[in-house]
Design a protein around this motif. Structure first.
Motif, PDB file in Angstrom:
ATOM      1  N   GLY A   1      46.117  39.551  45.325  1.00 48.31           N
ATOM      2  CA  GLY A   1      45.224  40.421  44.559  1.00 48.31           C
ATOM      3  C   GLY A   1      43.953  40.714  45.332  1.00 48.31           C
ATOM      4  O   GLY A   1      43.463  41.843  45.345  1.00 48.31           O
TER       5      GLY A   1
ATOM      6  N   TYR B   1      45.918  38.244  31.733  1.00 48.34           N
ATOM      7  CA  TYR B   1      45.429  38.981  32.899  1.00 48.34           C
ATOM      8  C   TYR B   1      43.943  39.298  32.756  1.00 48.34           C
ATOM      9  O   TYR B   1      43.419  39.393  31.652  1.00 48.34           O
TER      10      TYR B   1
ATOM     11  N   VAL C   1      50.232  42.622  41.685  1.00 44.73           N
ATOM     12  CA  VAL C   1      49.909  41.632  40.664  1.00 44.73           C
ATOM     13  C   VAL C   1      51.169  40.853  40.344  1.00 44.73           C
ATOM     14  O   VAL C   1      52.284  41.356  40.520  1.00 44.73           O
ATOM     15  N   SER C   2      51.026  39.622  39.875  1.00 43.84           N
ATOM     16  CA  SER C   2      52.206  38.834  39.520  1.00 43.84           C
ATOM     17  C   SER C   2      52.647  39.165  38.098  1.00 43.84           C
ATOM     18  O   SER C   2      51.822  39.341  37.202  1.00 43.84           O
TER      19      SER C   2
ATOM     20  N   THR D   1      44.441  40.864  37.826  1.00 43.23           N
ATOM     21  CA  THR D   1      44.911  39.576  38.328  1.00 43.23           C
ATOM     22  C   THR D   1      45.443  38.726  37.178  1.00 43.23           C
ATOM     23  O   THR D   1      44.919  38.760  36.067  1.00 43.23           O
TER      24      THR D   1
ATOM     25  N   ILE E   1      50.165  47.630  34.279  1.00 41.09           N
ATOM     26  CA  ILE E   1      50.934  46.590  34.967  1.00 41.09           C
ATOM     27  C   ILE E   1      52.394  47.001  34.896  1.00 41.09           C
ATOM     28  O   ILE E   1      52.972  47.119  33.813  1.00 41.09           O
TER      29      ILE E   1
ATOM     30  N   SER F   1      46.868  35.330  43.623  1.00 42.56           N
ATOM     31  CA  SER F   1      45.444  35.650  43.571  1.00 42.56           C
ATOM     32  C   SER F   1      44.969  36.126  44.939  1.00 42.56           C
ATOM     33  O   SER F   1      44.168  37.045  45.049  1.00 42.56           O
TER      34      SER F   1
ATOM     35  N   PHE G   1      50.348  47.249  40.288  1.00 41.16           N
ATOM     36  CA  PHE G   1      49.465  47.698  39.225  1.00 41.16           C
ATOM     37  C   PHE G   1      48.813  49.012  39.637  1.00 41.16           C
ATOM     38  O   PHE G   1      48.769  49.373  40.817  1.00 41.16           O
TER      39      PHE G   1
END
Length: 204
Positions: free
Chosen positions: A190, A43, A166-167, A27, A61, A187, A143
């Motif tokens: 996630g 992260y 994930v961002s 995350t 990632i 989030s 991810f």
């Protein structure tokens, strides 16, 4: 692979954003502005109750846009940061691709066996990992984690492959308030990825 995609999309539809963490997840925790076109992405890599790690396990990632050379970092001496344009031998979350023109962040565990002899245990988060980017805008990408099963006893030390969202940084720079809103939203994404990963885990 088509069956995996169907299971993944079914899991998203059925589970939504509910549930507790039960698998490894990555995350985005924060973005620090260091100056024009220089942003640090922090992260968190978290192990679920039924997971530990052994040497060679890793967290990936995908497509970390605008990567600044040499900036990948890890807060843990047992997680070694590296980068690759493509990462062989990994799965990508259905609906996403591993773009060979965009850097992947790879964090490989090199320490002693950890949490793999008994479980379930409380979730465990490694110190922050991440990298710097020239981009300040975020979007959802994929991810991958390879961890080790610790529960049930009959399956201990078997590998677990977890996929999620994930961002990551992409081109463009929004206002700081927009970052906060997007990070909060991702989030939740996630959390959904953590919940549905039980459906997507593959043990060998």
């Amino acid at each position: 692979m088509d069956i995996m995609k169907k299971l993944a999309f079914a899991a998203i539809a059925a589970l939504g954003l509910a549930g507790t963490a039960d698998a490894a997840v990555l995350t985005l925790q924060s973005i620090t502005t260091n100056g024009p076109s220089n942003f640090t992405y922090n992260y968190q890599a978290t192990l679920g109750p039924d997971e530990g790690v052994r040497t060679g396990d890793r967290f990936v990632i995908f497509d970390f846009g605008g990567y600044i050379t040499g900036s990948a970092f890890s807060g843990s001496p047992d997680l070694v940061a590296s980068v690759q344009n493509t990462t062989p031998g990994v799965l990508v979350t259905p609906g996403f691709n591993d773009d060979p023109n965009i850097t992947n962040l790879v964090f490989t565990y090199t320490g002693p066996d950890f949490r793999n002899t008994t479980g379930p245990l409380a979730p465990f988060s490694f110190p922050l990992i991440g990298a710097n980017s020239t981009f300040g805008r975020v979007a959802v990408d994929a991810f991958f984690t390879l961890t080790t099963k610790n529960n049930p006893a009959s399956e201990r030390n078997q590998p677990i492959f977890t996929l999620g969202q994930v961002s990551v940084p992409v081109g463009g720079v929004p206002e700081p308030a927009t970052w906060a809103m997007m990070i909060g939203g991702f989030s939740l994404v996630g959390a959904s990825a953590r919940r549905r990963s039980r459906v997507m885990q593959v043990t060998a």
